[in-house]
Design a protein around this motif. Structure first.
Motif, PDB file in Angstrom:
ATOM      1  N   THR A   1       0.811  -1.218   0.000  1.00 48.28           N
ATOM      2  CA  THR A   1       0.000   0.000   0.000  1.00 48.28           C
ATOM      3  C   THR A   1       0.845   1.270   0.000  1.00 48.28           C
ATOM      4  O   THR A   1       0.374   2.336  -0.414  1.00 48.28           O
ATOM      5  CB  THR A   1      -0.926   0.025   1.228  1.00 48.28           C
ATOM      6  N   SER A   2       2.096   1.160   0.471  1.00 51.01           N
ATOM      7  CA  SER A   2       3.030   2.286   0.454  1.00 51.01           C
ATOM      8  C   SER A   2       4.411   1.742   0.781  1.00 51.01           C
ATOM      9  O   SER A   2       4.556   0.583   1.158  1.00 51.01           O
ATOM     10  CB  SER A   2       2.628   3.366   1.485  1.00 51.01           C
ATOM     11  N   GLY A   3       5.427   2.592   0.635  1.00 58.48           N
ATOM     12  CA  GLY A   3       6.761   2.136   0.997  1.00 58.48           C
ATOM     13  C   GLY A   3       7.827   2.636   0.041  1.00 58.48           C
ATOM     14  O   GLY A   3       7.565   3.425  -0.878  1.00 58.48           O
ATOM     15  N   ALA A   4       9.056   2.175   0.268  1.00 57.61           N
ATOM     16  CA  ALA A   4      10.219   2.591  -0.520  1.00 57.61           C
ATOM     17  C   ALA A   4      10.309   1.741  -1.786  1.00 57.61           C
ATOM     18  O   ALA A   4      11.182   0.871  -1.917  1.00 57.61           O
ATOM     19  CB  ALA A   4      11.490   2.481   0.317  1.00 57.61           C
ATOM     20  N   TYR A   5       9.390   2.006  -2.718  1.00 57.46           N
ATOM     21  CA  TYR A   5       9.334   1.244  -3.978  1.00 57.46           C
ATOM     22  C   TYR A   5       9.342   2.228  -5.145  1.00 57.46           C
ATOM     23  O   TYR A   5       8.314   2.472  -5.784  1.00 57.46           O
ATOM     24  CB  TYR A   5       8.087   0.357  -4.009  1.00 57.46           C
ATOM     25  N   THR A   6      10.501   2.783  -5.396  1.00 55.38           N
ATOM     26  CA  THR A   6      10.642   3.813  -6.416  1.00 55.38           C
ATOM     27  C   THR A   6      10.096   3.338  -7.764  1.00 55.38           C
ATOM     28  O   THR A   6      10.421   2.254  -8.231  1.00 55.38           O
ATOM     29  CB  THR A   6      12.125   4.200  -6.566  1.00 55.38           C
ATOM     30  N   GLY A   7       9.266   4.194  -8.355  1.00 60.78           N
ATOM     31  CA  GLY A   7       8.719   3.884  -9.668  1.00 60.78           C
ATOM     32  C   GLY A   7       7.447   3.067  -9.657  1.00 60.78           C
ATOM     33  O   GLY A   7       6.876   2.810 -10.715  1.00 60.78           O
ATOM     34  N   GLU A   8       6.982   2.645  -8.477  1.00 63.65           N
ATOM     35  CA  GLU A   8       5.767   1.834  -8.391  1.00 63.65           C
ATOM     36  C   GLU A   8       4.568   2.694  -7.989  1.00 63.65           C
ATOM     37  O   GLU A   8       4.713   3.864  -7.615  1.00 63.65           O
ATOM     38  CB  GLU A   8       5.957   0.698  -7.368  1.00 63.65           C
ATOM     39  N   VAL A   9       3.381   2.108  -8.054  1.00 65.58           N
ATOM     40  CA  VAL A   9       2.153   2.832  -7.730  1.00 65.58           C
ATOM     41  C   VAL A   9       1.219   1.895  -6.971  1.00 65.58           C
ATOM     42  O   VAL A   9       1.154   0.698  -7.264  1.00 65.58           O
ATOM     43  CB  VAL A   9       1.478   3.372  -9.013  1.00 65.58           C
ATOM     44  N   SER A  10       0.540   2.429  -5.975  1.00 62.83           N
ATOM     45  CA  SER A  10      -0.327   1.600  -5.124  1.00 62.83           C
ATOM     46  C   SER A  10      -1.774   1.632  -5.608  1.00 62.83           C
ATOM     47  O   SER A  10      -2.169   2.500  -6.393  1.00 62.83           O
ATOM     48  CB  SER A  10      -0.271   2.094  -3.677  1.00 62.83           C
ATOM     49  N   GLY A  11      -2.551   0.706  -5.081  1.00 63.47           N
ATOM     50  CA  GLY A  11      -3.964   0.669  -5.417  1.00 63.47           C
ATOM     51  C   GLY A  11      -4.692   1.929  -5.000  1.00 63.47           C
ATOM     52  O   GLY A  11      -5.550   2.434  -5.736  1.00 63.47           O
ATOM     53  N   GLU A  12      -4.371   2.449  -3.837  1.00 63.86           N
ATOM     54  CA  GLU A  12      -5.033   3.669  -3.362  1.00 63.86           C
ATOM     55  C   GLU A  12      -4.742   4.844  -4.281  1.00 63.86           C
ATOM     56  O   GLU A  12      -5.618   5.677  -4.544  1.00 63.86           O
ATOM     57  CB  GLU A  12      -4.567   3.997  -1.943  1.00 63.86           C
ATOM     58  N   MET A  13      -3.517   4.905  -4.791  1.00 63.59           N
ATOM     59  CA  MET A  13      -3.159   5.982  -5.713  1.00 63.59           C
ATOM     60  C   MET A  13      -3.984   5.904  -6.993  1.00 63.59           C
ATOM     61  O   MET A  13      -4.372   6.924  -7.563  1.00 63.59           O
ATOM     62  CB  MET A  13      -1.666   5.904  -6.054  1.00 63.59           C
ATOM     63  N   LEU A  14      -4.268   4.678  -7.427  1.00 65.61           N
ATOM     64  CA  LEU A  14      -5.046   4.485  -8.651  1.00 65.61           C
ATOM     65  C   LEU A  14      -6.518   4.781  -8.435  1.00 65.61           C
ATOM     66  O   LEU A  14      -7.146   5.484  -9.230  1.00 65.61           O
ATOM     67  CB  LEU A  14      -4.859   3.056  -9.166  1.00 65.61           C
ATOM     68  N   THR A  15      -7.090   4.260  -7.365  1.00 66.92           N
ATOM     69  CA  THR A  15      -8.523   4.467  -7.144  1.00 66.92           C
ATOM     70  C   THR A  15      -8.838   5.929  -6.875  1.00 66.92           C
ATOM     71  O   THR A  15      -9.920   6.410  -7.210  1.00 66.92           O
ATOM     72  CB  THR A  15      -9.035   3.603  -5.979  1.00 66.92           C
TER      73      THR A  15
END
Length: 242
Positions: A71-85
């Motif tokens: 759902t969040s964290g140090a994952y450069t370049g990634e995107v979470s479900g909450e960000m999409l919805t």
């Protein structure tokens, strides 16, 4: 009754301006599209906001091309479900062969992404399919069934779309014969507890073959790559003749 789902995967194409120009030509052509056909546009992340605002209240819905399992964290370049919805996204492609080939996607991470998508209220489009070498070796069935079994462990099949995309037919101009595509889609359905999961075909779908593909009894739609980039071409696919 199974749903019909036609989705365009724009991959790494179209700026925001390009996307809006596409919609100007595309949306008017949905006015006569049968109500039972769901239409999804899976754009790059940068165009999602523009698409979501423009498509609000229209026949077409917004999809993304990837999602991270956290759902969040140090994952450069990634995107979470909450960000999409938050952007109005309702669908997301998971496990596309290009993600597997170029970015190290595995059956395990595909499974995690599917679960994350559903936990966020998104409907994932799971991609499966074999390479030319696997098909030539007679391994299509074993490979595709294995992908399905590993990907769907613990996944809610009531909130799912599956796309059969033979890798050897993606972007090559080669299309799997419609009866063979139907056979593999039937095989996929035979592995599912929920027989109503929509199963799409993807792999060089274009106006010249979509009618034949969509006439097959176990194909419930299409995941379209290059042919989804032009408004007229994709509209013809969406408005296929049944």
């Amino acid at each position: 009754m199974r749903r019909i789902v036609i989705a365009g995967n724009w991959k790494m194409h179209k700026t925001q301006a390009d996307s809006l120009a596409f919609l100007n030509g595309f949306l008017p052509q949905l006015e006569t599209t049968p109500e039972q056909r769901e239409v999804i546009l899976c754009s790059p992340f940068t165009a999602l906001t523009s698409l979501s605002k423009t498509l609000h209240g229209s026949r077409a819905m917004v999809g993304a091309q990837n999602i991270h399992w956290e759902t969040s964290g140090a994952y450069t370049g990634e995107v979470s479900g909450e960000m999409l919805t938050e952007l109005g996204v309702r669908y997301v492609i998971v496990g596309h062969s290009e993600r597997r080939q170029y970015f190290g996607e595995t059956d395990k991470t595909v499974n995690l992404r599917l679960k994350a998508a559903q936990a966020s209220g998104l409907t994932p489009i799971l991609c499966v399919g074999e390479t030319k070498e696997q098909r030539d070796a007679g391994e299509t069935e074993t490979h595709v069934v294995g992908q399905i079994e590993k990907a769907l462990a613990g996944v809610d099949q009531s909130k799912l779309i599956i796309a059969y995309e033979p890798i050897w037919a993606i972007g090559t101009g080669d299309t799997c014969a419609s009866d063979e595509a139907n056979r593999v889609c039937w095989l996929i359905r035979s592995q599912l507890a929920n027989k109503d999961v929509p199963i799409q075909y993807g792999g060089s779908v274009k106006p010249g073959n979509v009618d034949e593909i969509m006439a097959q009894p176990d194909i419930d739609g299409a995941l379209v790559g290059g042919a989804s980039l032009e408004a007229e071409t994709f509209a013809r696919i969406v408005n296929y003749v049944s």
